[in-house]
Structures are given as structure tokens and as C-alpha cells.
Design a protein around this motif. Structure first.
Motif, PDB file in Angstrom:
ATOM      1  N   GLN A 122       0.850  -1.181   0.000  1.00 18.82           N
ATOM      2  CA  GLN A 122       0.000   0.000   0.000  1.00 18.82           C
ATOM      3  C   GLN A 122       0.887   1.232   0.000  1.00 18.82           C
ATOM      4  OE1 GLN A 122      -2.292   0.572   3.562  1.00 18.82           O
ATOM      5  NE2 GLN A 122      -3.668   2.018   2.593  1.00 18.82           N
ATOM      6  N   ILE A 123       0.602   2.182  -0.887  1.00 20.35           N
ATOM      7  CA  ILE A 123       1.345   3.440  -0.944  1.00 20.35           C
ATOM      8  C   ILE A 123       0.363   4.566  -0.652  1.00 20.35           C
ATOM      9  CG2 ILE A 123       2.728   4.999  -2.363  1.00 20.35           C
ATOM     10  CD1 ILE A 123       3.618   2.521  -3.955  1.00 20.35           C
ATOM     11  N   LEU A 141       5.713   9.897   0.887  1.00 28.13           N
ATOM     12  CA  LEU A 141       4.953   8.726   0.482  1.00 28.13           C
ATOM     13  C   LEU A 141       5.211   7.655   1.518  1.00 28.13           C
ATOM     14  CD1 LEU A 141       5.783   8.512  -3.335  1.00 28.13           C
ATOM     15  CD2 LEU A 141       3.672   9.342  -2.289  1.00 28.13           C
ATOM     16  N   LEU A 142       4.164   7.119   2.134  1.00 24.81           N
ATOM     17  CA  LEU A 142       4.311   6.001   3.056  1.00 24.81           C
ATOM     18  C   LEU A 142       4.112   4.726   2.269  1.00 24.81           C
ATOM     19  CD1 LEU A 142       2.357   7.116   6.251  1.00 24.81           C
ATOM     20  CD2 LEU A 142       4.802   7.228   5.799  1.00 24.81           C
ATOM     21  N   VAL A 143       5.089   3.837   2.317  1.00 25.37           N
ATOM     22  CA  VAL A 143       5.030   2.565   1.612  1.00 25.37           C
ATOM     23  C   VAL A 143       4.951   1.468   2.654  1.00 25.37           C
ATOM     24  CG1 VAL A 143       6.171   1.059  -0.048  1.00 25.37           C
ATOM     25  CG2 VAL A 143       6.403   3.535  -0.270  1.00 25.37           C
ATOM     26  N   ARG A 144       3.836   0.728   2.626  1.00 28.99           N
ATOM     27  CA  ARG A 144       3.622  -0.370   3.575  1.00 28.99           C
ATOM     28  C   ARG A 144       3.606  -1.677   2.810  1.00 28.99           C
ATOM     29  NH1 ARG A 144       0.071   3.744   5.226  1.00 28.99           N
ATOM     30  NH2 ARG A 144       0.454   4.437   7.359  1.00 28.99           N
ATOM     31  N   ALA A 176       8.946   5.754   4.894  1.00 28.87           N
ATOM     32  CA  ALA A 176       8.506   7.051   4.383  1.00 28.87           C
ATOM     33  C   ALA A 176       9.528   7.506   3.351  1.00 28.87           C
ATOM     34  CB  ALA A 176       8.404   8.065   5.511  1.00 28.87           C
ATOM     35  N   LEU A 177       9.067   7.715   2.134  1.00 31.00           N
ATOM     36  CA  LEU A 177       9.950   8.140   1.048  1.00 31.00           C
ATOM     37  C   LEU A 177       9.778   9.629   0.780  1.00 31.00           C
ATOM     38  CD1 LEU A 177       9.451   5.200  -1.474  1.00 31.00           C
ATOM     39  CD2 LEU A 177      11.270   5.508   0.213  1.00 31.00           C
ATOM     40  N   TRP A 183      14.804   8.164   1.705  1.00 22.51           N
ATOM     41  CA  TRP A 183      13.992   8.226   2.919  1.00 22.51           C
ATOM     42  C   TRP A 183      13.656   9.669   3.268  1.00 22.51           C
ATOM     43  CZ3 TRP A 183      13.420   3.432   2.295  1.00 22.51           C
ATOM     44  CH2 TRP A 183      14.497   2.567   2.109  1.00 22.51           C
ATOM     45  N   CYS A 184      12.514   9.861   3.896  1.00 24.87           N
ATOM     46  CA  CYS A 184      12.092  11.177   4.371  1.00 24.87           C
ATOM     47  C   CYS A 184      12.775  11.461   5.712  1.00 24.87           C
ATOM     48  CB  CYS A 184      10.571  11.190   4.553  1.00 24.87           C
ATOM     49  SG  CYS A 184       9.945  12.693   5.330  1.00 24.87           S
TER      50      CYS A 184
END
Length: 83
Positions: free
Chosen positions: A17-18, A26-29, A50-51, A62-63
């Protein structure tokens, strides 16, 4: 087809999930493989990352929260002045 010089996110499973955070990363799970612009796999230490989307992070991809300092906005700008 990928764009040359771009970081790619390759899903390794169906449960990826993005989420685009308002004015943030962007949170990438899920289980993903992140491939850098040089074609090398970037070590992904977590199942949720977190990108950076603002371009100002010192630890890309990474953020690091710099979007808050730069006042990065993802929505349309509005003029709040009276005239």
C-alpha cells in the motif's frame, strides 16, 4: 518501463500500500524492493517506510522531515491575502 535516473518501487507481494501524505512523504507499507537510480537495490530496513517527495531530504530516498522546514505543499496554492 522505468524512467532513467528514477528510483523504482517494485512490489514483492500483493499486500503493498502506498499512501501520499498531504504536504509530506509517500508512506510505503508492505514488502517492496527499492531500486536506486544506479540500478542497485537499496536496503529496506522496515516493512513501512517514508519516502521523500519534496526533494530536500538529506537521507534520500527516505524522508527526514525536511518537508516541514521547506513548507513543501502537495495541493494547489491558495492566496490568503485580502487584496
Amino acid at each position: 518501463m522505468s524512467e532513467r535516473g528514477a528510483t523504482q518501487i517494485v512490489p514483492a507481494a500483493d499486500d503493498v500500500q502506498i499512501t501520499a501524505c498531504t504536504d509530506g512523504p509517500l508512506l510505503v507499507r508492505g514488502t517492496v524492493e527499492i531500486v536506486g537510480e544506479d540500478g542497485e537495490v537499496i536496503h529496506n530496513p522496515r516493512r513501512t517506510v517514508a519516502l521523500c517527495r519534496c526533494g530536500a531530504s538529506a537521507i534520500k530516498p527516505w524522508c527526514d522531515g525536511t518537508h516541514k522546514l521547506t513548507r513543501f505543499e502537495t495541493g494547489p496554492r491558495t492566496d490568503d491575502s485580502d487584496g
